[in-house]
Design a protein around this motif. Structure first.
Motif, PDB file in Angstrom:
ATOM      1  N   GLN A 159       9.350   3.426  -8.931  1.00  0.00           N
ATOM      2  CA  GLN A 159      10.277   3.462 -10.061  1.00  0.00           C
ATOM      3  C   GLN A 159      10.921   2.106 -10.299  1.00  0.00           C
ATOM      4  OE1 GLN A 159      10.750   6.016 -12.346  1.00  0.00           O
ATOM      5  NE2 GLN A 159       8.897   6.650 -11.261  1.00  0.00           N
ATOM      6  N   ALA A 160      11.263   1.410  -9.235  1.00  0.00           N
ATOM      7  CA  ALA A 160      11.851   0.078  -9.372  1.00  0.00           C
ATOM      8  C   ALA A 160      10.854  -0.893  -9.999  1.00  0.00           C
ATOM      9  CB  ALA A 160      12.320  -0.442  -8.016  1.00  0.00           C
ATOM     10  N   ARG A 161       9.609  -0.821  -9.557  1.00  0.00           N
ATOM     11  CA  ARG A 161       8.589  -1.725 -10.108  1.00  0.00           C
ATOM     12  C   ARG A 161       8.237  -1.359 -11.549  1.00  0.00           C
ATOM     13  NH1 ARG A 161       4.456  -3.513  -5.301  1.00  0.00           N
ATOM     14  NH2 ARG A 161       6.068  -4.211  -3.870  1.00  0.00           N
ATOM     15  N   ILE A 162       8.272  -0.090 -11.861  1.00  0.00           N
ATOM     16  CA  ILE A 162       8.036   0.325 -13.252  1.00  0.00           C
ATOM     17  C   ILE A 162       9.136  -0.234 -14.140  1.00  0.00           C
ATOM     18  CG2 ILE A 162       8.057   2.307 -14.818  1.00  0.00           C
ATOM     19  CD1 ILE A 162       6.596   3.881 -12.552  1.00  0.00           C
ATOM     20  N   SER A 163      10.373  -0.105 -13.696  1.00  0.00           N
ATOM     21  CA  SER A 163      11.498  -0.625 -14.477  1.00  0.00           C
ATOM     22  C   SER A 163      11.391  -2.124 -14.682  1.00  0.00           C
ATOM     23  CB  SER A 163      12.825  -0.282 -13.799  1.00  0.00           C
ATOM     24  OG  SER A 163      13.045   1.094 -13.810  1.00  0.00           O
ATOM     25  N   GLU A 164      11.059  -2.832 -13.614  1.00  0.00           N
ATOM     26  CA  GLU A 164      10.904  -4.280 -13.702  1.00  0.00           C
ATOM     27  C   GLU A 164       9.783  -4.649 -14.678  1.00  0.00           C
ATOM     28  OE1 GLU A 164       9.553  -8.092 -10.942  1.00  0.00           O
ATOM     29  OE2 GLU A 164       9.843  -6.139  -9.997  1.00  0.00           O
ATOM     30  N   PHE A 165       8.643  -3.969 -14.543  1.00  0.00           N
ATOM     31  CA  PHE A 165       7.516  -4.240 -15.438  1.00  0.00           C
ATOM     32  C   PHE A 165       7.886  -3.963 -16.893  1.00  0.00           C
ATOM     33  CE2 PHE A 165       3.888  -2.360 -17.734  1.00  0.00           C
ATOM     34  CZ  PHE A 165       3.135  -3.516 -17.918  1.00  0.00           C
TER      35      PHE A 165
END
Length: 133
Positions: free
Chosen positions: A51-57
């Motif tokens: 979820q953190a990487r999705i948000s960052e992307f």
């Protein structure tokens, strides 16, 4: 045959088609490919790192899109988006999600083709649209 009979037969035919569509939807929901996709999606949603990487992307992608519209996008910002996407896809949970999504899409394309062959029209693509050149 009267107009009323024609109308009631048409309505009964529409009801039958809607019933068949509901049955098709239920059958799709029971397919292994669909269940795998739903499980993979739930796993991604429950994974904090994903979820953190999705948000960052998504943030980087949105910033890049805005910069591109303003004519200010550059190679460096595009590379940041690509790197964020690679990091996201390096997660096992995301790989499973993408694979499950691809498998489901392939199966749905087969179903679409089966329906389209009967209708002599691209059921999933053109059935609701207007004219094509």
């Amino acid at each position: 045959m009267s107009i009323e009979t024609d109308a009631s037969e048409a309505a009964a035919g529409e009801d039958a088609v809607e019933d068949l569509a509901a049955q098709l939807g239920d059958a799709i929901a029971e397919m292994p490919e669909y269940r795998r996709f739903e499980e993979a999606k739930a796993a991604v949603q429950a994974d904090d790192e994903a979820q953190a990487r999705i948000s960052e992307f998504e943030q980087l992608r949105q910033e890049f899109a805005i910069a591109r519209q303003a004519g200010k996008a550059n190679e460096e910002s595009m590379q940041k988006v690509q790197e964020a996407q690679q990091e996201l896809h390096s997660l096992d949970v995301m790989n499973e999600y993408v694979d499950a999504q691809d498998d489901l899409q392939a199966r749905l394309e087969v179903l679409n083709q089966t329906i389209s062959d009967r209708l002599i029209v691209d059921f999933g693509g053109e059935a609701g649209g207007c004219c094509k050149d």
